[in-house]
Every structure is written in structure tokens, then in C-alpha cells.
Design a protein around this motif. Structure first.
Motif, PDB file in Angstrom:
ATOM      1  N   UNK A  19       0.854  -1.195   0.000  1.00  0.00           N
ATOM      2  CA  UNK A  19       0.000   0.000   0.000  1.00  0.00           C
ATOM      3  C   UNK A  19       0.888   1.242   0.000  1.00  0.00           C
ATOM      4  N   UNK A  20       0.664   2.145  -0.978  1.00  0.00           N
ATOM      5  CA  UNK A  20       1.557   3.300  -1.097  1.00  0.00           C
ATOM      6  C   UNK A  20       1.274   4.393  -0.072  1.00  0.00           C
ATOM      7  N   UNK A  21       0.110   4.371   0.557  1.00  0.00           N
ATOM      8  CA  UNK A  21      -0.212   5.338   1.600  1.00  0.00           C
ATOM      9  C   UNK A  21       0.136   4.713   2.953  1.00  0.00           C
ATOM     10  N   UNK A  22       1.158   5.251   3.581  1.00  0.00           N
ATOM     11  CA  UNK A  22       1.651   4.670   4.832  1.00  0.00           C
ATOM     12  C   UNK A  22       0.572   4.632   5.906  1.00  0.00           C
ATOM     13  N   UNK A  23      -0.255   5.671   5.952  1.00  0.00           N
ATOM     14  CA  UNK A  23      -1.301   5.736   6.978  1.00  0.00           C
ATOM     15  C   UNK A  23      -2.337   4.644   6.779  1.00  0.00           C
ATOM     16  N   UNK A  24      -2.706   4.401   5.534  1.00  0.00           N
ATOM     17  CA  UNK A  24      -3.670   3.343   5.240  1.00  0.00           C
ATOM     18  C   UNK A  24      -3.074   1.975   5.562  1.00  0.00           C
ATOM     19  N   UNK A  25      -1.809   1.771   5.192  1.00  0.00           N
ATOM     20  CA  UNK A  25      -1.137   0.505   5.475  1.00  0.00           C
ATOM     21  C   UNK A  25      -1.092   0.234   6.974  1.00  0.00           C
ATOM     22  N   UNK A  26      -0.787   1.270   7.746  1.00  0.00           N
ATOM     23  CA  UNK A  26      -0.720   1.130   9.202  1.00  0.00           C
ATOM     24  C   UNK A  26      -2.095   0.827   9.778  1.00  0.00           C
ATOM     25  N   UNK A  27      -3.129   1.447   9.229  1.00  0.00           N
ATOM     26  CA  UNK A  27      -4.494   1.199   9.686  1.00  0.00           C
ATOM     27  C   UNK A  27      -4.890  -0.250   9.421  1.00  0.00           C
ATOM     28  N   UNK A  28      -4.581  -0.750   8.228  1.00  0.00           N
ATOM     29  CA  UNK A  28      -4.910  -2.136   7.891  1.00  0.00           C
ATOM     30  C   UNK A  28      -4.117  -3.119   8.766  1.00  0.00           C
ATOM     31  N   UNK A  29      -2.895  -2.753   9.088  1.00  0.00           N
ATOM     32  CA  UNK A  29      -2.099  -3.606   9.976  1.00  0.00           C
ATOM     33  C   UNK A  29      -2.742  -3.688  11.358  1.00  0.00           C
ATOM     34  N   UNK A  30      -3.266  -2.564  11.827  1.00  0.00           N
ATOM     35  CA  UNK A  30      -3.942  -2.572  13.133  1.00  0.00           C
ATOM     36  C   UNK A  30      -5.196  -3.428  13.093  1.00  0.00           C
ATOM     37  N   UNK A  31      -5.916  -3.385  11.989  1.00  0.00           N
ATOM     38  CA  UNK A  31      -7.094  -4.244  11.850  1.00  0.00           C
ATOM     39  C   UNK A  31      -6.694  -5.714  11.943  1.00  0.00           C
ATOM     40  N   UNK A  32      -5.574  -6.061  11.305  1.00  0.00           N
ATOM     41  CA  UNK A  32      -5.104  -7.445  11.301  1.00  0.00           C
ATOM     42  C   UNK A  32      -4.660  -7.891  12.684  1.00  0.00           C
ATOM     43  N   UNK A  33      -4.075  -6.983  13.442  1.00  0.00           N
ATOM     44  CA  UNK A  33      -3.561  -7.326  14.768  1.00  0.00           C
ATOM     45  C   UNK A  33      -4.667  -7.734  15.721  1.00  0.00           C
TER      46      UNK A  33
END
Length: 225
Positions: free
Chosen positions: A8-22
Motif C-alpha cells: 500500500x503506497x499510503x503509509x497511513x492506510x497501510x498502518x491502519x490495515x495492519x492494526x485491523x489485522x492485529x
């Protein structure tokens, strides 16, 4: 444990999706990539089961990279997460084996529901039992809406992932097991173990036997039918 990479090229979106996965059990985030080059580096240097792939990157389109990704990583599952509502993008993703296509912005509930269904399917596919035509139809006609137990909705309090873990314990055991042994093998409490065991008994996948032993109270054991 399903190992996931986020492209994901948007770091904020990538971090948000990572939090969802956690928040989900059975998932491990391997890493994040901000462009297609980093995506190939990440996949080449790590064991990855599932790639969450955007389409718009500064160096290439995710859909343009799909043929090479599929060629190099044949067993990789891919879920597209993109702002593109273009049917051609959807069709290209489907033709190269994407298992789902999510439109941004993705809510937490939709994101986690999709990943849970993917996990449910992955666990079901690992089961060595033969399939029925109904199950094949559900897999191909309903996408990831397949059910692990006779294609019916599981009752409240019974989670598909934990259920398969309990089932797998019986596959590796040739004798009856008590509740404590199952708790230890799966990593769940006695109350939870009893709930899943009684469910398996109710659908005739498991039966109870009484072990009187040499001394003490009779012990209730569970074994696969």
C-alpha cells in the motif's frame, strides 16, 4: 498462522490495515511495502501466505504486476484493496487469481469480516477429507462464503477457526482425550473446550467414553467417531 504482507503506497492506510489485522487471531503481519519493487522484495525474502495489494503505486499498477506475482509466487493468495471501481481492474484481478476485491475506504468490520472468511476457507482447504458437490458449489459460487460444518451457519459461541483446531487435535490422537489434554493442545479454557466438544458430540463427529481407570472417579474422554 497465516502470514500477511501489505502492499500500500499510503503509509497511513497501510498502518491502519495492519492494526485491523492485529485484532485477529491466527494472523501475523510480515511487513509493509510502499511500491511494487518493495512488494517483490518483501515476497522474495519472506514466507507469505496472503498479500493485500493496492492498485495505484508510483512505479507501476498492482494489476500490471499481477502476472509476474502469480508466476513467481504461485501459491500466494491475493486480496485487492483499492479505490478503483473500474470493472477492467476487477476482471484483471479475478483472472490472475485474486480471492477478493475490496473498495476503499474499507471499514474495520468489512475488512476483518473478509479476512476471517479467508481464514475459514484456508483452514477448510487444509482438511484432508473429501469434498461434496455442495461444498464445491459453495466455494466457487459463493467465493469465500464457504462454511466449515456442512455449509450451515455455526451456532453462537462456536468459532470456525477454534473449531478446526479442536478437530485437528483428534486427527493426531489415536485414543480418547480428556478435557485437560484438549485445553492444553488447543490453548483454550476448560469452559471453552467443553462447549466445542459438546458441539462436536451434537453433530456426531465426536463421542464420549467413560474411563474408569484403576482408582478414583470415572473420567470422561472424547474421541473422534
Amino acid at each position: 498462522m497465516i502470514k500477511v504482507a501489505i502492499a500500500e503506497d499510503d503509509y497511513r492506510v497501510a498502518l491502519l490495515h495492519e492494526r485491523y489485522l492485529e485484532d485477529l487471531k491466527g494472523v501475523q503481519v510480515i511487513g509493509r511495502a510502499l511500491n511494487i519493487k518493495e512488494t517483490f522484495d518483501l515476497l522474495s525474502n519472506n514466507e507469505v501466505d496472503l498479500l493485500l495489494l493496492d492498485i495505484y503505486f508510483p512505479d507501476a499498477l498492482g494489476t500490471e504486476a499481477l502476472p509476474m506475482i502469480r508466476k513467481k509466487f504461485a501459491h500466494l493468495d491475493i486480496i485487492m484493496i483499492t479505490a478503483s471501481a473500474d470493472k477492467k481492474m476487477l476482471d484483471t484481478s479475478r483472472r490472475y487469481g485474486a480471492v477478493h476485491y475490496l473498495l476503499k475506504p474499507v471499514t474495520r468490520d468489512k475488512f476483518q469480516q473478509t479476512i476471517k472468511k479467508y481464514l475459514e476457507q484456508a483452514i477448510w482447504l487444509q482438511d484432508e477429507n473429501d469434498i461434496t458437490q455442495l461444498q464445491a458449489d459453495a466455494l466457487f459460487e459463493g467465493g469465500m462464503e464457504i462454511r466449515t460444518t456442512n455449509l450451515h451457519q455455526l451456532p453462537t459461541g462456536i468459532d470456525a477457526i477454534t473449531l478446526e483446531k479442536v478437530r485437528n487435535v483428534f486427527k493426531s490422537s489415536l485414543k480418547g482425550m480428556n478435557t485437560e489434554e484438549i485445553c492444553h493442545a488447543v490453548g483454550i479454557s476448560r469452559t471453552t473446550a467443553r462447549r466445542y466438544l459438546e458441539y462436536l458430540v451434537s453433530i456426531n463427529e465426536c463421542e464420549t467414553i467413560i474411563n474408569y481407570g484403576e482408582i478414583g472417579r470415572p473420567e470422561r474422554l472424547y474421541q473422534k467417531r
